[in-house]
Design an enzyme around this catalytic site. Structure first.
Site, short mmCIF file in Angstrom:
data_model
loop_
_atom_site.label_atom_id
_atom_site.label_comp_id
_atom_site.label_asym_id
_atom_site.label_seq_id
_atom_site.Cartn_x
_atom_site.Cartn_y
_atom_site.Cartn_z
N ASP A 326 0.81 -1.22 0.00
CA ASP A 326 0.00 0.00 0.00
C ASP A 326 0.84 1.27 0.00
O ASP A 326 0.30 2.37 0.11
CB ASP A 326 -0.93 0.01 1.22
CG ASP A 326 -1.97 -1.10 1.17
OD1 ASP A 326 -2.56 -1.28 0.10
OD2 ASP A 326 -2.15 -1.79 2.19
N ASP A 327 2.15 1.14 -0.15
CA ASP A 327 3.04 2.30 -0.08
C ASP A 327 2.84 3.24 -1.27
O ASP A 327 2.88 2.81 -2.44
CB ASP A 327 4.49 1.83 -0.03
CG ASP A 327 5.45 2.98 0.11
OD1 ASP A 327 5.57 3.52 1.23
OD2 ASP A 327 6.08 3.38 -0.90
N VAL A 328 2.66 4.51 -0.98
CA VAL A 328 2.42 5.51 -2.02
C VAL A 328 3.64 5.67 -2.92
O VAL A 328 3.54 5.82 -4.14
CB VAL A 328 2.04 6.87 -1.39
CG1 VAL A 328 1.94 7.96 -2.45
CG2 VAL A 328 0.72 6.74 -0.63
N TRP A 368 11.64 2.38 -5.02
CA TRP A 368 11.70 3.63 -4.26
C TRP A 368 12.85 4.51 -4.74
O TRP A 368 12.72 5.72 -4.85
CB TRP A 368 11.91 3.34 -2.76
CG TRP A 368 10.69 2.93 -2.03
CD1 TRP A 368 9.38 3.05 -2.42
CD2 TRP A 368 10.65 2.33 -0.72
NE1 TRP A 368 8.54 2.56 -1.45
CE2 TRP A 368 9.28 2.11 -0.40
CE3 TRP A 368 11.62 1.95 0.20
CZ2 TRP A 368 8.88 1.54 0.81
CZ3 TRP A 368 11.23 1.38 1.40
CH2 TRP A 368 9.87 1.17 1.70
#
Length: 372
Positions: A326-328, A368
């Site tokens: 769920d990491d933006v 990331w």
């Protein structure tokens, strides 16, 4: 290079001054272990041999040997031998992502940091050496006199950069993965830079909830400079992260100086109290054996949801299958690489990540990195 030095392991030549047996778990720990067993559940041994003769097994968190040939001890500096799939400059670039970082300094491609080991605070400089090695130099008069403390510094740095993990299988799967191929080519040699201390990892996750990264670093600096401790060495001030005991003794009013929500202050205090009491420990989380089991234990702490639990599993516990789906940031990186106007749905993310089994944490970290 001495073969004897290259094969040195964590045994009597530099062992800890004593070992603590945990009677409820039948394990023994070094003085620097991150676990906090209740005093009534402990017994002290003078040597590891004494502990093992009594039927205790070594703690997986603190008593595992440094890999053979992984380091050399020269008292005022130590050398860490590194795998081919490690690029120091790529990892330094990652650590430079915020100019507001307060726990390390970087200058001229060298990393400077203070560590807290037992009753000592060594200040170290880490630089790339020759022939696939990192050189860790102790600054000023901070070189530890005891070999086991120097060994703990070596262990910390190896864990910080995940140097003992074979990531060749990850690179193989990335070669044919449409999302990972580019990032791996661009950042080859990057490791999942860790946060070895559990309290720091969990609270960093809490601080970063629902705010941007820039403000998260501001909150971290306020926390460290108000509740941590500092050491001065060669004209620089170095900060040590607050201990759980320090924050556990605080009230919400004490944390008002951080200028963050009351809820987050409560979460920090609750987390500190659980870690300080030994209810939650890095050792206990590692012994669950999986990121799913660790997630269940972590999410029992008020203020910690699945995202924070998976983040801690990635960067502290080192479970390679941890996946903050769920990491933006993960969603934005996928959107960028795919050239889309909108983020992928969770169903699409599951489909796109189907080939990452066992390497979800590394895949996430490389994605990331695209955003910095």
């Amino acid at each position: 290079m001495s073969t004897t030095c290259r094969q040195e392991t964590m045994h009597s030549v530099w062992d800890a001054p004593y070992f603590t047996g945990v009677t409820t778990m039948n394990i023994y720990c070094t003085p620097w272990c991150g676990g906090h067993p209740k005093p009534e559940n402990t017994i002290r041994f003078h040597t590891r041999e004494e502990a093992e003769l009594a039927g205790y097994r070594p703690c997986r968190n603190c008593c595992s040997t440094l890999p053979r040939g992984s380091w050399e001890d020269h008292k005022h500096e130590i050398k860490l031998f590194i795998p081919a799939e490690f690029n120091f400059e790529e990892n330094v670039k990652y650590l430079l992502r915020s100019s507001n970082e307060c726990l390390h300094l970087i200058d001229n491609n060298r990393i400077y940091k203070a560590l807290s080991v037992a009753d000592e605070t060594p200040v170290i400089e880490i630089r790339a050496g020759d022939c696939r090695e990192l050189v860790v130099r102790f600054l000023g008069d901070t070189a530890p006199s005891r070999k086991w403390v120097r060994a703990e510094v070596a262990r910390y740095v190896r864990e910080w950069f995940d140097l003992d993990r074979d990531i060749v299988p990850f690179y193989r799967l990335a070669e044919s993965d449409p999302l990972l191929k580019g990032p791996v080519q661009s950042f080859r040699g990057l490791r999942t830079v860790g946060i070895p201390d559990l309290f720091e990892a969990v609270t960093w996750g809490i601080l970063g909830q629902q705010i941007n990264l820039t403000y998260a670093y501001t909150l971290k600096r306020r926390l460290v400079e108000n509740f941590g401790r500092s050491v001065n060495c060669e004209g620089e001030t170095y900060w040590i992260y607050p201990t759980p005991d320090k924050i556990a003794a605080c009230s919400v009013e004490d944390l008002a100086v951080l200028r963050m929500t009351v809820k987050k202050c409560e979460y920090l205090i609750d987390t500190a109290q659980r870690i300080a009491s030994g209810e939650i420990s890095k050792l206990g989380l590692l012994q669950t054996g999986s990121h799913q089991a660790a997630e269940k234990m972590l999410t029992s702490i008020r203020g910690i949801g699945p995202w924070t639990a998976n983040y801690v599993s990635m960067r502290c516990l080192r479970f390679p299958s941890a996946f903050p789906i769920d990491d933006v940031g993960l969603h934005n990186a996928m959107k960028h690489i795919l050239g889309r106007d909108s983020k992928p749905s969770k169903a699409e993310i599951r489909q796109l990540s189907a080939g990452w089994s066992g390497w979800e944490s590394y895949a996430t970290f490389y994605l990331w990195r695209v955003l910095y």
